[in-house]
Design a protein around this motif. Sequence first.
Motif, PDB file in Angstrom:
ATOM      1  N   ALA A 292     102.743  65.804  -5.817  1.00  0.00           N
ATOM      2  CA  ALA A 292     101.982  66.371  -4.704  1.00  0.00           C
ATOM      3  C   ALA A 292     100.588  65.774  -4.640  1.00  0.00           C
ATOM      4  O   ALA A 292     100.096  65.432  -3.558  1.00  0.00           O
ATOM      5  N   SER A 293      99.929  65.620  -5.777  1.00  0.00           N
ATOM      6  CA  SER A 293      98.581  65.046  -5.779  1.00  0.00           C
ATOM      7  C   SER A 293      98.605  63.592  -5.347  1.00  0.00           C
ATOM      8  O   SER A 293      97.683  63.116  -4.679  1.00  0.00           O
ATOM      9  N   ALA A 294      99.670  62.865  -5.704  1.00  0.00           N
ATOM     10  CA  ALA A 294      99.793  61.476  -5.253  1.00  0.00           C
ATOM     11  C   ALA A 294     100.015  61.421  -3.749  1.00  0.00           C
ATOM     12  O   ALA A 294      99.435  60.571  -3.046  1.00  0.00           O
ATOM     13  N   GLU A 295     100.843  62.328  -3.230  1.00  0.00           N
ATOM     14  CA  GLU A 295     101.104  62.370  -1.788  1.00  0.00           C
ATOM     15  C   GLU A 295      99.831  62.680  -1.011  1.00  0.00           C
ATOM     16  O   GLU A 295      99.591  62.128   0.062  1.00  0.00           O
ATOM     17  N   LEU A 296      99.012  63.575  -1.543  1.00  0.00           N
ATOM     18  CA  LEU A 296      97.787  63.995  -0.861  1.00  0.00           C
ATOM     19  C   LEU A 296      96.575  63.147  -1.247  1.00  0.00           C
ATOM     20  O   LEU A 296      95.472  63.397  -0.750  1.00  0.00           O
ATOM     21  N   ASN A 297      96.793  62.199  -2.141  1.00  0.00           N
ATOM     22  CA  ASN A 297      95.709  61.317  -2.600  1.00  0.00           C
ATOM     23  C   ASN A 297      94.575  62.117  -3.242  1.00  0.00           C
ATOM     24  O   ASN A 297      93.393  61.873  -2.986  1.00  0.00           O
ATOM     25  N   SER A 335      89.283  61.851   6.673  1.00  0.00           N
ATOM     26  CA  SER A 335      90.197  61.643   7.786  1.00  0.00           C
ATOM     27  C   SER A 335      91.553  62.293   7.558  1.00  0.00           C
ATOM     28  O   SER A 335      92.277  62.540   8.501  1.00  0.00           O
ATOM     29  N   ARG A 336      91.943  62.512   6.295  1.00  0.00           N
ATOM     30  CA  ARG A 336      93.222  63.160   6.038  1.00  0.00           C
ATOM     31  C   ARG A 336      93.044  64.261   5.003  1.00  0.00           C
ATOM     32  O   ARG A 336      93.362  64.104   3.840  1.00  0.00           O
ATOM     33  N   PRO A 337      92.475  65.373   5.395  1.00  0.00           N
ATOM     34  CA  PRO A 337      92.205  66.443   4.427  1.00  0.00           C
ATOM     35  C   PRO A 337      93.484  67.131   3.986  1.00  0.00           C
ATOM     36  O   PRO A 337      94.478  67.150   4.697  1.00  0.00           O
ATOM     37  N   ALA A 338      93.452  67.669   2.763  1.00  0.00           N
ATOM     38  CA  ALA A 338      94.585  68.432   2.252  1.00  0.00           C
ATOM     39  C   ALA A 338      94.439  69.861   2.735  1.00  0.00           C
ATOM     40  O   ALA A 338      93.812  70.700   2.091  1.00  0.00           O
ATOM     41  N   VAL A 339      94.991  70.142   3.902  1.00  0.00           N
ATOM     42  CA  VAL A 339      94.803  71.429   4.573  1.00  0.00           C
ATOM     43  C   VAL A 339      96.141  71.962   5.042  1.00  0.00           C
ATOM     44  O   VAL A 339      97.015  71.202   5.469  1.00  0.00           O
ATOM     45  N   ALA A 340      96.307  73.271   4.954  1.00  0.00           N
ATOM     46  CA  ALA A 340      97.524  73.911   5.456  1.00  0.00           C
ATOM     47  C   ALA A 340      97.190  75.283   6.007  1.00  0.00           C
ATOM     48  O   ALA A 340      96.275  75.960   5.518  1.00  0.00           O
ATOM     49  N   GLU A 341      97.930  75.676   7.035  1.00  0.00           N
ATOM     50  CA  GLU A 341      97.801  77.024   7.570  1.00  0.00           C
ATOM     51  C   GLU A 341      98.752  77.936   6.811  1.00  0.00           C
ATOM     52  O   GLU A 341      99.927  77.618   6.616  1.00  0.00           O
ATOM     53  N   LEU A 342      98.232  79.050   6.363  1.00  0.00           N
ATOM     54  CA  LEU A 342      99.028  79.979   5.569  1.00  0.00           C
ATOM     55  C   LEU A 342      98.643  81.391   5.969  1.00  0.00           C
ATOM     56  O   LEU A 342      97.464  81.764   5.891  1.00  0.00           O
ATOM     57  N   HIS A 343      99.638  82.169   6.395  1.00  0.00           N
ATOM     58  CA  HIS A 343      99.389  83.521   6.897  1.00  0.00           C
ATOM     59  C   HIS A 343      98.431  83.434   8.091  1.00  0.00           C
ATOM     60  O   HIS A 343      98.776  82.899   9.119  1.00  0.00           O
ATOM     61  N   ASP A 344      97.221  83.928   7.962  1.00  0.00           N
ATOM     62  CA  ASP A 344      96.310  83.939   9.105  1.00  0.00           C
ATOM     63  C   ASP A 344      95.026  83.178   8.797  1.00  0.00           C
ATOM     64  O   ASP A 344      93.967  83.513   9.290  1.00  0.00           O
ATOM     65  N   ALA A 345      95.126  82.172   7.965  1.00  0.00           N
ATOM     66  CA  ALA A 345      93.931  81.394   7.610  1.00  0.00           C
ATOM     67  C   ALA A 345      94.336  79.952   7.325  1.00  0.00           C
ATOM     68  O   ALA A 345      95.520  79.634   7.183  1.00  0.00           O
TER      69      ALA A 345
END
Length: 515
Positions: A292-297, A335-345
Amino acid sequence: MITVRGVVDRVGPTLLHVRLDGRASHVSDVVIAEPGRRDQVGDGDLVLGVSVHAVREAVELVRHCGAQGAAAVLLKPPLATRAAVRAAAQTCELSLVEVHAGAAWAQVVWLLRSVLDAAADESELGDTPIGGLGDLFRLADAAAAVVDAPVTIEDANSRVLAYSARQDRTDSARVSTIMGRRVPDDVLARFRSRGVFRELSRGRTTIFVPAQRDGTLPRLIVPIRMGGELLGSMWAVVPGPVADERAAAFADTAPVVALHLLRRRATEDAERRRSAEVVRSLLAGAGSVRLASAELNLADEPHRVVAIASQAQDTLGAEGMRLALWERITAGVGSRPAVAELHDALYAVVPDRDGAGGWPALRAALAEDRTPPLVAAGPAVALGELPASRALAEELLSLLRAGLVAGPVIAHEQAWPVLVLHRAAVAVAGAGAAEFGPLPVLRAQDREAGTAYVDTLYEWLRHPGDPRAASRALRIHPNTLRYRMSKLAELVEVDLDDPDVRLALLTQLTALRWA
């Protein structure tokens, strides 16, 4: 191999919308349903109902395509939603895709073929970006040749996506725009004051802006639209008014640019979805941290999980709200942040270091926003411990929303005492421990007589040996505080000299405020 849904996702919801899912597992080609010539329809084809205008014709086309094993039929509204057409498609197990009413069929054909070609390349060569920036730079050069002037292509947020190679005519506004890859705020303000962006939103074909007193050269601006949506704009630095014929030719390049912007958006959306799934698994402690860390750099260094939510509403259900928060995050972490929407945030995995992309930079960017969101950062941890950081960030965010901690931006190292008090208060309240001792009597007295014994006792215990600090917290005179405490001692029997009694009372009073 790509499916109908995959094609539609890449093109984007602005242009295509699946009205009915069929059985087809793959898409092979794009064909146009010509009147009297439907023998060319084959297995897995996307069939465009270019000449279909009536429900009867649509039903006939759907039945024929279903018999030939086509993947989907594409129709302009309202045909794809008509009951007879849907019934025929359901019988044939054929997908129905609605094409935006304002889209030109020629553009749809070109875009679909580009998507299928790119999908074929991906299956042979691995992931290949669709509609890359190189294409946009070539388009900028082509548009510059048409209008005979330097050109920039910008998105709807005035960020520069591409610019032409020719630099024979320029000014400080163009130079700063290209260097910063975004139109500077002062330049935006000047053009906004002249009504440029209002004209862009109104759908004008071309907009001419004369030279300005500060030395800014004239501009010829063309909005980039698709299906009524403003995707961006093209700006040409011109010497003066442009002949109608040349301006029209410049405007004619906009639909091609719009298709590239749609393709670029589809690619970015796919990358975001893929990245978000990896982030979710990392935050949940599922899967391989190394992969996962490699995928997200993500570098092997401490990271924080930052929970972000809008103050305007409790959830991020509105698309515009999500996109606005995404832009703020992108500006802070790259430019490519490690971000995800989860529940309401939204949750961002951010390195805990100074400099671009680190937590301090993101914190500063979000705090300075005119409408800052609520931001709660968990502690800095190793990548394998991100679920713990996420849990604390989530808990802090709930305290921000409840107004129990000052915001709008808070970090774990600042707010850990609040977390301790809140958890203790919840435990005490859950056990019913706030109902013991003299506290129920004091609460009843305050309710019946309008006194403030509970608040007075709370501040007296919070500021031991410092009546002035306690009275300031209550906004009363120290003598008033002493008087209340003497009356309180007459009302209930309690030994305030006993440290265990003071601790028990303070725990109860904290539970009343924090639980």
